[in-house]
Design an enzyme around this catalytic site. Structure first.
Site, mmCIF file in Angstrom:
data_model
loop_
_atom_site.group_PDB
_atom_site.id
_atom_site.type_symbol
_atom_site.label_atom_id
_atom_site.label_comp_id
_atom_site.label_asym_id
_atom_site.label_seq_id
_atom_site.Cartn_x
_atom_site.Cartn_y
_atom_site.Cartn_z
ATOM 1 N N CYS A 1 -3.488 1.227 6.632
ATOM 2 C CA CYS A 1 -3.736 0.848 7.587
ATOM 3 C C CYS A 1 -4.551 1.285 8.888
ATOM 4 O O CYS A 1 -5.386 1.107 9.609
ATOM 5 C CB CYS A 1 -2.882 -0.157 8.285
ATOM 6 S SG CYS A 1 -1.443 0.842 8.836
ATOM 7 N N ASN B 1 0.504 -1.092 -0.032
ATOM 8 C CA ASN B 1 0.084 0.081 0.037
ATOM 9 C C ASN B 1 0.817 1.254 0.133
ATOM 10 O O ASN B 1 0.459 2.217 -0.700
ATOM 11 C CB ASN B 1 -1.098 0.141 1.249
ATOM 12 C CG ASN B 1 -0.321 -0.112 2.406
ATOM 13 O OD1 ASN B 1 0.593 -0.823 2.771
ATOM 14 N ND2 ASN B 1 -0.744 0.530 3.413
ATOM 15 N N GLU C 1 6.960 1.000 16.948
ATOM 16 C CA GLU C 1 8.072 1.506 15.760
ATOM 17 C C GLU C 1 7.919 3.169 16.216
ATOM 18 O O GLU C 1 7.249 3.615 16.512
ATOM 19 C CB GLU C 1 7.539 1.395 14.168
ATOM 20 C CG GLU C 1 7.516 -0.264 14.027
ATOM 21 C CD GLU C 1 7.096 -0.261 12.427
ATOM 22 O OE1 GLU C 1 8.020 -1.221 11.822
ATOM 23 O OE2 GLU C 1 5.940 0.240 12.222
ATOM 24 N N GLU D 1 3.308 -5.242 12.554
ATOM 25 C CA GLU D 1 2.367 -4.051 12.313
ATOM 26 C C GLU D 1 1.210 -4.631 11.461
ATOM 27 O O GLU D 1 1.338 -4.707 10.175
ATOM 28 C CB GLU D 1 2.957 -2.807 11.759
ATOM 29 C CG GLU D 1 2.345 -1.630 12.108
ATOM 30 C CD GLU D 1 1.144 -1.354 11.160
ATOM 31 O OE1 GLU D 1 0.188 -1.466 11.352
ATOM 32 O OE2 GLU D 1 1.376 -0.675 10.017
#
Length: 491
Positions: free
Chosen positions: A291, A159, A472, A257
């Protein structure tokens, strides 16, 4: 750097990048231009053999790279950032064509953020400190040191291809690791272009290796290799489960993630002048293929009708067009299979008795003849849908959002938290006490209030529940890509 521009017929042939060299592969995969549905690129279909070669290169490069000072590694990252910035337009053109996103978004978000990732970690690596304590009564001094882990496996999604690859690569190599990266086989071009800049930036051979191909073949070979000490993965939950299974025998460090089913909670005192356009963007940016996109919108009953009217009007103004069109807000979805998956959710919603207020099956999509076979769909708004519907529970990852009413603060928190995901949320209210209170109670790794997607890279990024494991960011990425050691000296 050069690659075939839109409109050219020559197929782009990618090669793996191992030990500072481009290497052909014995078999290849077709990669499609999402805006036309035509094959325009061939991607190596790598496997165990290529991973073995990459591990050998990464192993050989590790002693030299890890022994460099943070300042020396920082200078290499800064040079790489400069080279990316100089190639911004070519990279943006390539990212737009490969992924289907608008050229405008690639120019203003994807590539600039990729540059920023290298600059940010080039700077942050210089500012970490260690701990030290004294035990005078025992004549002991204790201190900590952090050392690079070794070979890092990086698996990035389709993405935000270069954006998320560099978000992993920059902290990994800044900390002194060597890396083997596997980009998505659907969007490999900008990773391949990045390889062309590494030597010029001063990255030694073997420090960065990029191996292309499918997850079940090359991804599994990477994850299960005993010498790959950690895996940083961004993608779907089922793939993360498989990564966890394969990593378990080796006790690898994992950063996962994953997806989101992100709520926007809009209270009656929200400023709709700001809230409506921002929520359209948070629902449909990058075709809804982020996301962090909003896919459940909870609106307080007293303003529900007014919000819905304005939101549908604004959504209808959100232009779907070919990626190179500067006036387009949204391009093509990533693949035919993904387009069909997203459409299937709208069919399910209809079967459940939900209302489709605009978009798929309601409004007409106008495209040039050459793009009729592209993977386009209109942004779609669903209402009259139950919280138990799959459209309210599962990650659709496309330009589809559901709008439902709520009564009270306690009720909407419970409903927002009722899914298995917990990545991001937005809260719209003019009441400062309320936004603090609600933000604290939401089961989300990130909560934006009266805004969306404003990022501070120093702070942790990641989700709760099924949205992932680990965080992160400046400190979190440094800790993940290093091992901590406590040393005691008796004097």
């Amino acid at each position: 750097m050069s690659f075939p521009m839109a409109g050219t017929r020559a197929l782009l042939m990618l090669e793996n990048f191992i030990d500072g060299k481009f290497l052909p592969c014995s078999s290849y995969l077709d990669s499609y231009d999402p805006s036309t549905g035509e094959v325009y690129c061939r991607v190596p279909n790598s496997g165990k053999e290529e991973i073995e070669a990459a591990v050998e290169a990464a192993r050989a490069a590790f002693p030299g790279w890890s022994s460099r000072s943070p300042q020396e590694r920082s200078q290499v990252l800064q040079r790489l950032a400069d080279l990316l910035e100089q190639s911004l337009e070519e990279l943006a053109q390539a990212e737009s064509r490969d992924q289907g996103k608008t050229l405008t978004l690639a120019r203003t978000m994807d590539i600039p953020r990729s540059v920023q990732n290298f600059r940010f970690f080039a700077s942050s690596i210089l500012h970490h400190t260690s701990e030290c304590t004294q035990m005078d009564h025992l004549g002991c001094l204790h201190y900590t040191v952090r050392t690079p882990v070794g070979i890092a496996g990086l698996i990035s999604p389709w993405n935000l291809p270069l954006y998320l690859l560099t978000w992993k690569m920059a902290p990994a190599i800044a900390a002194g690791n060597t890396v083997i990266a596997k980009p998505s086989e659907l969007t490999s071009v900008t990773a391949w272009m990045l390889c062309k800049l590494l030597e010029k930036a001063g990255v030694p051979p073997g420090v960065v290796n990029i191996v292309f191909g499918m997850g079940p073949r090359v991804g599994e070979a990477l994850v299960s290799h005993p010498e790959v000490s950690l895996i940083s993965f961004t993608g779907s939950q089922p793939t993360a489960e498989r990564i966890t299974q394969l990593s378990a025998p080796h006790c690898k460090k994992l950063s996962l993630e994953l997806g989101g089913k992100n709520p926007a909670i809009i209270f009656e005192d929200a400023n709709l002048e700001e809230c409506v356009p921002t929520t359209v963007r948070s629902s449909f940016a990058n075709q809804g293929e982020i996301c962090l996109c909003t896919s459940r919108i909870f609106v307080q009953k007293s303003i529900y009708s007014e919000f819905l009217k304005r939101f549908v009007e604004a959504t209808r103004m959100w232009k779907v067009g070919i990626p190179s069109d500067p006036s387009a807000d949204m391009g093509a979805l990533i693949s035919k299979a993904h387009l069909e998956k997203v459409r299937s959710y709208i069919k399910k919603a209809r079967m459940e008795g939900a209302q489709i207020l605009c978009g798929e099956g309601v409004d007409k999509l106008n495209l040039p003849p050459r793009n009729q076979a592209g993977y386009f769909m209109l942004p779609t708004v669903i209402t009259d849908i139950k919280d138990e519907s799959c459209c309210m529970k599962e990650e659709i990852f496309g330009p589809v959002t559901c709008v439902v009413p709520f009564d009270s603060e306690e009720e909407v928190i419970q409903r927002a938290n009722s899914v298995k995901y917990g990545l991001a949320a937005t809260v719209w209210s003019g009441n400062v006490g309320r936004v603090h209170r609600v933000a604290k109670k939401l089961q989300s790794g990130l909560v934006w209030t009266n805004c969306w997607l404003i990022r501070e890279l120093n702070l942790p990024f990641g989700g709760m529940k099924s949205s992932g494991v680990g965080r992160e960011g400046a400190k979190d990425s440094y800790e993940f890509f290093t091992e901590i050691k406590t040393i005691t000296i008796k004097h």
